[in-house]
Scaffold this active site. Structure first.
Site, mmCIF file in Angstrom:
data_model
loop_
_atom_site.group_PDB
_atom_site.id
_atom_site.type_symbol
_atom_site.label_atom_id
_atom_site.label_comp_id
_atom_site.label_asym_id
_atom_site.label_seq_id
_atom_site.Cartn_x
_atom_site.Cartn_y
_atom_site.Cartn_z
ATOM 1 N N ASP A 93 0.997 -1.250 0.426
ATOM 2 C CA ASP A 93 -0.051 0.173 0.127
ATOM 3 C C ASP A 93 0.670 0.834 0.061
ATOM 4 O O ASP A 93 1.177 1.640 1.205
ATOM 5 C CB ASP A 93 -1.091 0.303 1.262
ATOM 6 C CG ASP A 93 -1.980 1.616 1.027
ATOM 7 O OD1 ASP A 93 -2.096 1.624 -0.165
ATOM 8 O OD2 ASP A 93 -2.007 1.483 2.184
ATOM 9 N N LYS A 145 1.117 8.296 1.594
ATOM 10 C CA LYS A 145 1.598 7.586 2.383
ATOM 11 C C LYS A 145 2.906 8.583 2.410
ATOM 12 O O LYS A 145 3.866 9.029 1.775
ATOM 13 C CB LYS A 145 1.964 6.182 2.331
ATOM 14 C CG LYS A 145 0.866 5.745 2.881
ATOM 15 C CD LYS A 145 1.196 4.670 3.318
ATOM 16 C CE LYS A 145 -0.325 2.944 3.351
ATOM 17 N NZ LYS A 145 -1.387 3.986 4.442
ATOM 18 N N ARG A 158 -11.291 -0.733 2.843
ATOM 19 C CA ARG A 158 -12.846 -0.529 2.719
ATOM 20 C C ARG A 158 -13.216 -0.892 1.375
ATOM 21 O O ARG A 158 -14.307 -1.285 1.425
ATOM 22 C CB ARG A 158 -13.925 0.446 3.785
ATOM 23 C CG ARG A 158 -13.258 1.347 3.136
ATOM 24 C CD ARG A 158 -13.064 2.985 4.655
ATOM 25 N NE ARG A 158 -12.159 3.293 5.387
ATOM 26 C CZ ARG A 158 -11.806 3.972 5.893
ATOM 27 N NH1 ARG A 158 -12.748 4.868 5.835
ATOM 28 N NH2 ARG A 158 -11.104 4.435 6.443
#
Length: 472
Positions: free
Chosen positions: A239, A246, A320
């Site tokens: 990720d 990030k 999600r």
């Protein structure tokens, strides 16, 4: 995994492991007096070394079991195997009348504390480990259950520890197929490419990577099973945060972002190993959240498997989005009795509950209590957080059915987002980002991936199996 044998005859090992309570209890007569003096006040998981020059064994490892609950025995086993050398033969002396649960905890601790990543540089244990018990046959089932649980945790740790340079969605799917091939009655379906047409969330999250997304369905359907449990695990093999990138410190451990997927895979295979009479399906949506010209963007509207839509407001809240497709598929196609998802979903989990505790969300008191008990037995803590309707307005979008990353308490908002997709099944959501990784050896945890959730789920499924047998 290294072998642990049950026997009632002590051999000539150079090292004994003697579990002791804080008053020196449990130690056999030959070393009892020395142990009682040395082990006064010993803590669970603490090891004291008793040298015995010119004698056999040449040293004794006194391993603290604390009050003697299963967690204490597990901690003692883990500490003892770490203290010993990898090529050192160990004999573990158990007291007469030891409860089967205590021996199970001891054996689990030995295996979990002795874990090594299978493709790492550290050697695996080669020395024999023997459990000395006065009636070995009494403990055979306990040792088998400990082996299955530890094997599940080892697999979950291995999958999570694997660097993302190797671990793309296809690689993960291949590992599942290979592991399932050795278990009779376990079937695997792997969907990719055009087969993912309705999985709009999974396709969106994986769109920026050269490694395309994959959806894996694993089935264990024993004859006569009356309860169907679906386990869903977040499977982001790396990720970056996508376009909502990030910072470096937040990205360097993102090979662990498929810890939920690893846990559900390990749990269903463990259920097959134990022959549990519960129908279990594990769903694993796999994608790499990467940055490129084809990556999904903030502001994009995503159509999920169930036909509902989400406005993407943060591409770093991708977990999600892929879970929504898997849950929607389960609700429409599988129609299970209950669903449990595990996901390394939010940093808010760690802020609220620290590094050792997962967040549990469920509208079902009975299910929440059963999962909490299963986690407590495994030494995997969770704490139930509220699904409050006060924040429902935060999910509203002007252009879709909901937004993906609304303002508000992070772990709660993620759970409220997912609530829409569970259908009519009883359900629970476990946000286990924080406890999926350990920065140091800690009782039965080894530095790196913890395999959190695999043993909890196995305990829960075992309880369902026992309940069905009792009601038959």
């Amino acid at each position: 995994m290294f072998a642990i044998r049950l026997t009632d005859v002590a051999d000539d090992a150079s090292t004994w492991v003697v579990p002791v309570g804080p008053d020196g209890s449990h130690a056999p007569g030959e070393v009892g007096a020395e142990a009682a003096a040395l082990a006064a006040g010993i803590e669970p998981g603490q090891v004291m070394v008793l040298p015995r020059p010119l004698r056999r064994p040449s040293r004794v490892l006194l391993a603290g079991v604390g009050s003697g609950d299963e967690a204490g025995w597990r901690a003692a086993g883990a500490a003892a195997v770490r203290e010993a050398g990898d090529d050192e033969a160990l004999e573990v002396l158990t007291p007469q009348g030891l409860a089967p649960a205590a021996l199970r905890g001891l054996a689990e601790g030995l295996w979990l504390g002795g874990y090594r990543y299978r493709d790492g540089v550290l050697p695996v244990r080669s020395g024999e480990v023997r459990l000395i018990a006065d009636k070995p046959g009494v403990y055979a089932e306990s040792l088998t259950r400990a082996h299955v649980a530890a094997r599940a945790a080892w697999l979950a740790r291995d999958l999570t520890n694997t660097p993302s340079s190797l671990k793309n969605p296809e690689w993960f799917a291949d590992q599942v197929v290979a592991e399932a091939a050795s278990r009779a009655g376990v079937t695997v379906t792997v969907r990719a490419g055009d087969e993912l047409e309705r999985f709009g969330g999974l396709r969106a999250v994986g769109a920026g990577s050269v490694s395309p997304p994959v959806f894996v369905e694993i089935s264990w359907h024993p004859p006569g099973a009356t309860t169907h449990v679906v386990l869903v695990g977040k499977g982001i093999t790396f990720d970056t945060g996508g376009i909502s990138i990030k910072p470096r410190d937040g990205m360097k451990l993102m090979k662990k972002d498929m810890g939920g997927a690893a846990a559900v895979v390990a749990a269903i295979l463990g259920a097959a190993d134990l022959g549990l009479g519960v129908r279990v399906t594990a769903l694993v949506p796999l994608a790499e959240n990467a940055i490129s010209g084809s990556a999904f963007r903030p502001g994009d509207v995503i159509t999920h498997y169930d036909g509902s839509t989400s406005e993407n407001t943060n591409s770093d809240a991708e977990g999600r989005i892929v879970l929504a497709d898997a849950l929607g598929y389960a609700a429409e196609v599988l129609r299970p009795d209950l669903m449990i998802d595990l996901a390394t979903l939010t940093g808010a989990n760690a802020v609220a509950l620290g590094k050792r505790t997962a967040a549990l969300f469920s509208p079902d008191d009975e299910l929440a209590a059963a999962l909490t008990a299963a986690g407590a037995a495994a030494g995997e803590q969770m704490w139930r957080l509220p699904l409050t309707d006060d924040y429902n307005d935060n999910l509203r979008s002007d252009i879709a059915d909901r937004i993906s990353a609304p303002a508000g308490p992070g772990a709660v908002m993620a759970a409220l987002f997912l609530r829409d997709f569970f259908g009519e099944a009883r359900w629970a959501h476990l946000d286990m980002s924080a406890p999926s990784w350990s920065e140091a050896h800690d009782r039965e945890l080894t530095k790196g991936a913890t395999g959190w959730g695999a043993r909890t789920l196995l305990n829960y499924l075992s309880a369902l199996h026992s309940g069905q047998q009792a009601g038959a």
